[in-house]
Motif scaffolding. Structure first.
Motif, PDB file in Angstrom:
ATOM      1  N   GLU A 179     -10.358  21.512  74.092  1.00  0.00           N
ATOM      2  CA  GLU A 179      -9.303  21.207  72.925  1.00  0.00           C
ATOM      3  C   GLU A 179      -9.058  19.727  72.448  1.00  0.00           C
ATOM      4  O   GLU A 179      -9.528  18.358  73.270  1.00  0.00           O
ATOM      5  N   MET A 180      -9.928  19.447  71.412  1.00  0.00           N
ATOM      6  CA  MET A 180      -9.831  18.689  70.646  1.00  0.00           C
ATOM      7  C   MET A 180      -9.470  18.189  68.725  1.00  0.00           C
ATOM      8  O   MET A 180      -9.167  19.099  68.560  1.00  0.00           O
ATOM      9  N   VAL A 181      -8.740  16.869  69.207  1.00  0.00           N
ATOM     10  CA  VAL A 181      -8.327  16.922  68.100  1.00  0.00           C
ATOM     11  C   VAL A 181      -8.696  16.677  66.945  1.00  0.00           C
ATOM     12  O   VAL A 181      -9.773  15.251  66.430  1.00  0.00           O
TER      13      VAL A 181
ATOM     14  N   ASN B  78      -8.595  22.266  68.336  1.00  0.00           N
ATOM     15  CA  ASN B  78      -9.678  22.900  69.509  1.00  0.00           C
ATOM     16  C   ASN B  78     -11.106  23.125  68.790  1.00  0.00           C
ATOM     17  O   ASN B  78     -11.489  22.678  67.494  1.00  0.00           O
ATOM     18  N   ILE B  79     -11.930  22.681  69.573  1.00  0.00           N
ATOM     19  CA  ILE B  79     -13.498  22.936  69.394  1.00  0.00           C
ATOM     20  C   ILE B  79     -13.887  24.049  69.817  1.00  0.00           C
ATOM     21  O   ILE B  79     -13.421  24.014  70.975  1.00  0.00           O
ATOM     22  N   LYS B  80     -14.519  25.322  69.126  1.00  0.00           N
ATOM     23  CA  LYS B  80     -15.513  26.460  70.022  1.00  0.00           C
ATOM     24  C   LYS B  80     -16.537  26.321  70.034  1.00  0.00           C
ATOM     25  O   LYS B  80     -17.512  26.358  69.138  1.00  0.00           O
ATOM     26  N   MET B  81     -17.406  26.795  70.837  1.00  0.00           N
ATOM     27  CA  MET B  81     -19.182  27.410  70.925  1.00  0.00           C
ATOM     28  C   MET B  81     -19.274  28.664  71.005  1.00  0.00           C
ATOM     29  O   MET B  81     -18.920  29.222  72.289  1.00  0.00           O
ATOM     30  N   VAL B  82     -20.580  29.221  69.936  1.00  0.00           N
ATOM     31  CA  VAL B  82     -20.436  30.681  70.632  1.00  0.00           C
ATOM     32  C   VAL B  82     -21.960  30.670  70.243  1.00  0.00           C
ATOM     33  O   VAL B  82     -22.541  29.804  69.371  1.00  0.00           O
ATOM     34  N   ALA B  83     -22.999  31.361  71.486  1.00  0.00           N
ATOM     35  CA  ALA B  83     -24.273  30.982  71.301  1.00  0.00           C
ATOM     36  C   ALA B  83     -24.211  32.708  71.986  1.00  0.00           C
ATOM     37  O   ALA B  83     -24.065  33.623  72.433  1.00  0.00           O
ATOM     38  N   ILE B  84     -25.754  33.670  70.580  1.00  0.00           N
ATOM     39  CA  ILE B  84     -26.280  34.674  71.474  1.00  0.00           C
ATOM     40  C   ILE B  84     -27.435  35.402  71.302  1.00  0.00           C
ATOM     41  O   ILE B  84     -27.894  34.156  70.604  1.00  0.00           O
TER      42      ILE B  84
END
Length: 226
Positions: A182-184, A165-171
């Protein structure tokens, strides 16, 4: 130094690397594009010291060498030429550009004056992502990153990468944007990349997708840079 290439291919290459050029820099060579010819491969490099973009293409009738060309002037000349072969020659920093009946002459700068942009370390980790998904994730998060450069890390996008998994967060202190796909991946990573740089990556993905057979994007990450 010399080389011959197609006008359309050169225009595409210049459009990509020019995204790293800042008009506000006080370093003259950073207003230019460094061209290096080596064994029939032309490598074009531009940088504003925060983001460096390098793109290569095959050329013909080449002689090895390097020169820094003024980005805006060189780009304007190439874009206005017809879609035909361009002959580029350089002697003593004097550049000549020929295409059909057109001929231009301009003065370049020594590549020795181009800043030595540090490359990633030998033990850098390679991360591979689906180009389409990666660009879409940037679109869904970059708007929420702070544009105030005094805010430090929140001007960037956090990438949390696990093996599936890859997650992106911006604030920006008032709002938050989160997206995941979902990415391997081979290894876990947690890095922050400037939203400005991520937006440029997204633009480059869009511009190169039609001319590339690859559906993947690779990012090299070491202890200090990506």
């Amino acid at each position: 130094m010399k080389f011959t290439c197609n006008q359309l291919e050169l225009t595409r290459t210049l459009n990509i690397v020019s995204k790293a050029i800042s008009s506000r820099t006080t370093i003259p060579t950073l207003k230019g594009i460094n061209i290096n010819i080596n064994s029939g491969i032309a490598t074009f490099t531009a940088s504003d010291m925060d983001i460096t973009i390098e793109n290569s293409m095959e050329v013909s009738n080449s002689e090895d060498g390097s020169i820094v060309v003024p980005a805006k002037l060189f780009g304007d000349i190439v874009r206005k030429l017809p879609n035909n072969d361009i002959e580029f020659t350089c002697e003593d920093e004097r550049i000549t550009i020929k295409c059909l009946t057109s001929e231009f002459s301009l003065v370049g700068m020594s590549s020795d004056e181009f800043p030595n942009i540090k490359s990633t370390e030998d033990d850098a980790k390679e991360l591979t992502f689906d180009k389409g998904k990666f660009a879409e994730m940037i679109r869904k998060t970059s708007f929420a990153a702070s544009i105030d450069q005094t805010k430090g890390v929140i001007t960037g996008i956090l990438l949390e990468i696990s093996n599936d998994n890859i997650k992106m967060v911006a604030i920006d202190g008032y709002r938050m944007a989160i997206t995941s796909e979902e990415m391997v991946n081979k290894e876990d990573h947690r890095i922050i990349i400037s939203a400005k740089i991520m937006n440029e990556i997204s633009k480059i993905i869009s511009e190169t997708s039609l001319n590339s057979e690859s559906e993947e994007i690779k990012i090299l990450v070491d202890n200090k840079s990506a």
